[in-house]
Structure formats: C-alpha cells, structure tokens
Design an enzyme around this catalytic site. Structure first.
Site, PDB file in Angstrom:
ATOM      1  N   GLY A  22       0.835  -1.209   0.000  1.00  0.00           N
ATOM      2  CA  GLY A  22       0.000   0.000   0.000  1.00  0.00           C
ATOM      3  C   GLY A  22       0.863   1.250   0.000  1.00  0.00           C
ATOM      4  O   GLY A  22       0.653   2.166  -0.796  1.00  0.00           O
ATOM      5  N   HIS A  23       1.888   1.266   0.888  1.00  0.00           N
ATOM      6  CA  HIS A  23       2.798   2.414   0.900  1.00  0.00           C
ATOM      7  C   HIS A  23       3.525   2.516  -0.442  1.00  0.00           C
ATOM      8  O   HIS A  23       3.692   3.603  -0.992  1.00  0.00           O
ATOM      9  CB  HIS A  23       3.870   2.259   1.983  1.00  0.00           C
ATOM     10  N   GLN A  27      -0.247  10.824  17.966  1.00  0.00           N
ATOM     11  CA  GLN A  27      -1.507  10.363  17.391  1.00  0.00           C
ATOM     12  C   GLN A  27      -1.990   9.055  18.012  1.00  0.00           C
ATOM     13  O   GLN A  27      -3.005   8.511  17.612  1.00  0.00           O
ATOM     14  CB  GLN A  27      -1.425  10.265  15.868  1.00  0.00           C
ATOM     15  N   GLN A  40      -6.268   5.922   0.659  1.00  0.00           N
ATOM     16  CA  GLN A  40      -7.726   5.970   0.843  1.00  0.00           C
ATOM     17  C   GLN A  40      -8.173   5.139   2.054  1.00  0.00           C
ATOM     18  O   GLN A  40      -9.229   5.369   2.614  1.00  0.00           O
ATOM     19  CB  GLN A  40      -8.389   5.454  -0.447  1.00  0.00           C
ATOM     20  N   GLN A  60      -8.660  10.519   7.653  1.00  0.00           N
ATOM     21  CA  GLN A  60      -7.394  11.264   7.627  1.00  0.00           C
ATOM     22  C   GLN A  60      -7.293  12.096   6.341  1.00  0.00           C
ATOM     23  O   GLN A  60      -6.853  13.256   6.372  1.00  0.00           O
ATOM     24  CB  GLN A  60      -6.229  10.279   7.740  1.00  0.00           C
ATOM     25  N   SER A 112      -2.408  -3.240   5.743  1.00  0.00           N
ATOM     26  CA  SER A 112      -2.146  -2.366   6.886  1.00  0.00           C
ATOM     27  C   SER A 112      -0.980  -2.952   7.666  1.00  0.00           C
ATOM     28  O   SER A 112      -0.846  -4.183   7.759  1.00  0.00           O
ATOM     29  CB  SER A 112      -3.382  -2.331   7.787  1.00  0.00           C
ATOM     30  N   ARG A 115      -0.810  -3.039  10.664  1.00  0.00           N
ATOM     31  CA  ARG A 115      -1.394  -3.725  11.828  1.00  0.00           C
ATOM     32  C   ARG A 115      -1.785  -5.176  11.524  1.00  0.00           C
ATOM     33  O   ARG A 115      -1.925  -5.981  12.443  1.00  0.00           O
ATOM     34  CB  ARG A 115      -2.620  -2.970  12.338  1.00  0.00           C
TER      35      ARG A 115
HETATM   36  O1  PAF Z   1      -1.101   7.519   7.806  1.00  0.00           O
HETATM   37  C1  PAF Z   1      -0.088   7.477   8.535  1.00  0.00           C
HETATM   38  O2  PAF Z   1       0.732   6.551   8.452  1.00  0.00           O
HETATM   39  C2  PAF Z   1       0.114   8.574   9.569  1.00  0.00           C
HETATM   40  O3  PAF Z   1      -1.090   8.981  10.131  1.00  0.00           O
HETATM   41  C3  PAF Z   1       0.908   9.775   9.026  1.00  0.00           C
HETATM   42  C4  PAF Z   1       0.122  10.492   7.931  1.00  0.00           C
HETATM   43  C5  PAF Z   1       2.238   9.306   8.491  1.00  0.00           C
HETATM   44  C6  PAF Z   1       1.142  10.782  10.148  1.00  0.00           C
HETATM   45  O4  PAF Z   1       1.897  10.230  11.187  1.00  0.00           O
END
Ligand code: PAF
Length: 284
Positions: free
Chosen positions: A34-35, A59, A146, A151, A183, A185
């Site tokens: 995904g990244h 966060q 998405q 976010q 993810s 996770r």
């Molecule tokens: O989506 C994420 O991985 C995080 O929320 C981000 C945008 C890198 C901010 O820490």
C-alpha cells in the site's frame, strides 16, 4: 538515496534545485505494498520523491498500540532504495518534539465522528505532525492512502484552512487477495483473526451491492454490514457508518454518494476499512 534525521539536510536537498517538483509520502514505516503504491504515484508524478518514516507518538492515545507498533527500518530503507526514492527522513522524537514543544494543530467538526469518536486526540496528533512534515519537506504534492479515509478528509480540510501550498493526492486502497485492506497492523493478527478479518471488505462490498440494487436507506445498509460482521465470532465492532463523504455526517437516505466505513477489533488489533461511492455530480 539520502537517509537523514536532520531537518536542515532535508531542506538543503529539497531546495538544491528549486525548479524541481517534489512528491512526499509520509509514513510510520513497516512498509507494505500500500505504501509502495503511494511511492510509485509520487515517483511518477514528480521529479523527486521524499518519504518520511516516523511513528508519531501524539496520534496514539495512552491505551493504544504505540510501543507495539511494528517497526522495520532496515527493510523499509531497502524497499525505498529499490523503488528509486531520492530522500528518506527518519527523525527522532527529540527532533520532532523537543522538550519545549507547545503547539497543536486541531480541527473541529470533521474530526469528531467515526475514528474521532473512539480516538478523540488522534487527528490533532496527525494534523500537527503532518503540518511539521509539510513545513520541513515543503513538497509540491503529498500522497495519502484511501484506507485512512477520515485522515484524507481532515488533511484536505487543513490544507484548505491553513493555505498550505501542497496538492493532496489520494491513492486507492491496496488489498490482499481475500479483500483485506493492507495495513501494518495486519502483521499482529493471529492466523484465525487474519482469516476472519476478510469480513470487513466483504460486508462493505455487500452494502455497496445492495445500494447499487436500489437500497437507499442508511439504517438498512448499516444493519446489513453489522449483521455480516457480527456473524464472525472473532470480530468486535467499534463502529459501522454510512455517511456523507464530505461532512462525514450519518445519512438517513442516500441520495447521491456515500462513504461506507467500519472499525472492528480482532483481539487487541483494531482494523478499519471503507468504500467510497462518489457523488455522480460535484455539487461544490
Ligand atoms: O497515515 C499514517 O501513516 C500517519 O497517520 C501519518 C500520515 C504518516 C502521520 O503520522
């Protein structure tokens, strides 16, 4: 590929040739496909690409999974190098949040429903760190997935409200063969929970199909999703939502466009997913 934890060094490379466009992919590491799909978008759309790897403590609520958040810096850097990324920013907590740090960027209405109802401090942490990263990297375009749909809505609002000179680009959700959204996770799921977790996308897809077959009642669509997820014994629902894609307010009747989204616990691991059905006409 330049790897640095120094703000000055990032700026020096960013502005070495001011004429070049820079794409930026902020991440918390433990990179997956995904990244990498966001990185590919950034590489294709800009002359230079920067990625940040930073697990942002602000966060995460105290009860959340900060200490157990998966990390693999060596593997991440190898993937980014192979992909052709120009610069990776890997700051420490001391650099991002020095002892006299005092500023928070917070948004109001848009951060309250959905993720915000279970994670009331989450988006202030995201907005603050993304503001800092934007100011450090000063990218032409920034790329977000998405999967974290709220976010994306929050950050678009922030960019509008605060006049950031950056274009936000959203990449579609990458999925495993059974539909589970990728993810970091997912790595923490047991084998049975991993298999069970496919229900998220199955349930959201069933609601989308029901809508396409004519169902326009928000509560009927929510019930359909809840019933499918509840039928899986490992799944514990946090929320199921059928909302307006722009305001994120729950819909009674779907006229045109909706965001189907859900957060579900499997053991201690909380997974989210969504399907966005865009309005056929832009009403803005
Ligand atoms: O989506 C994420 O991985 C995080 O929320 C981000 C945008 C890198 C901010 O820490």
């Amino acid at each position: 590929m330049i790897v640095t934890d120094k703000i000055d060094e990032v700026r020096q490379h960013r502005w070495a040739d001011p004429g070049l466009t820079w794409g930026f992919v902020p991440t918390m590491g433990y990179l997956h496909e995904g990244h990498l799909s966001l990185v590919q978008l950034a590489l294709a759309g800009n002359e230079r690409t920067a990625v940040s790897i930073y697990v942002n403590p602000t966060q995460f609520a105290p009860s959340e999974d900060l200490s157990s958040y998966p990390r693999n810096l060596v593997g991440d850097l190898a993937m980014l190098e192979t992909a052709g990324v120009d610069l990776v920013f890997t700051p420490s907590d001391a650099i991002m949040y020095p002892p006299d740090f005092q500023t928070t960027v917070s948004l109001s209405r848009i951060t309250q429903p959905l993720e915000g109802s279970s994670r009331p401090t989450h988006f202030a942490g995201v907005a603050t760190i993304v503001t800092k990263l934007f100011n450090i990297v000063q990218p032409s375009r920034a790329y977000f997935g998405q999967k974290d749909v709220q976010q994306t809505v929050v950050l678009r609002q922030m960019v509008r409200d605060l006049n950031f000179n950056v274009e936000i680009v959203i990449g579609s959700t990458s999925r495993e063969p059974d539909g589970l959204a990728m993810s970091s996770r997912n790595a923490r799921l047991s084998e049975t929970d991993r298999a069970a977790a496919a229900v998220l996308y199955r349930a959201l897809s069933a609601a989308k199909a029901a809508y396409e077959a004519g169902e326009q009642s928000g509560s009927a669509l929510r019930k359909l999703i809840v019933d499918m997820i509840t039928a899986v014994p490992q799944a514990k629902i946090d929320y199921v939502s059928v909302a307006d894609p722009n305001t994120l307010e729950e819909l009674d009747v779907i006229a045109d466009g909706m965001l189907l989204s859900t957060a579900v616990f499997f053991g201690k691991t909380r997974l989210i997913d969504n399907i966005l059905i865009e309005a056929t006409e832009d009403t803005e």
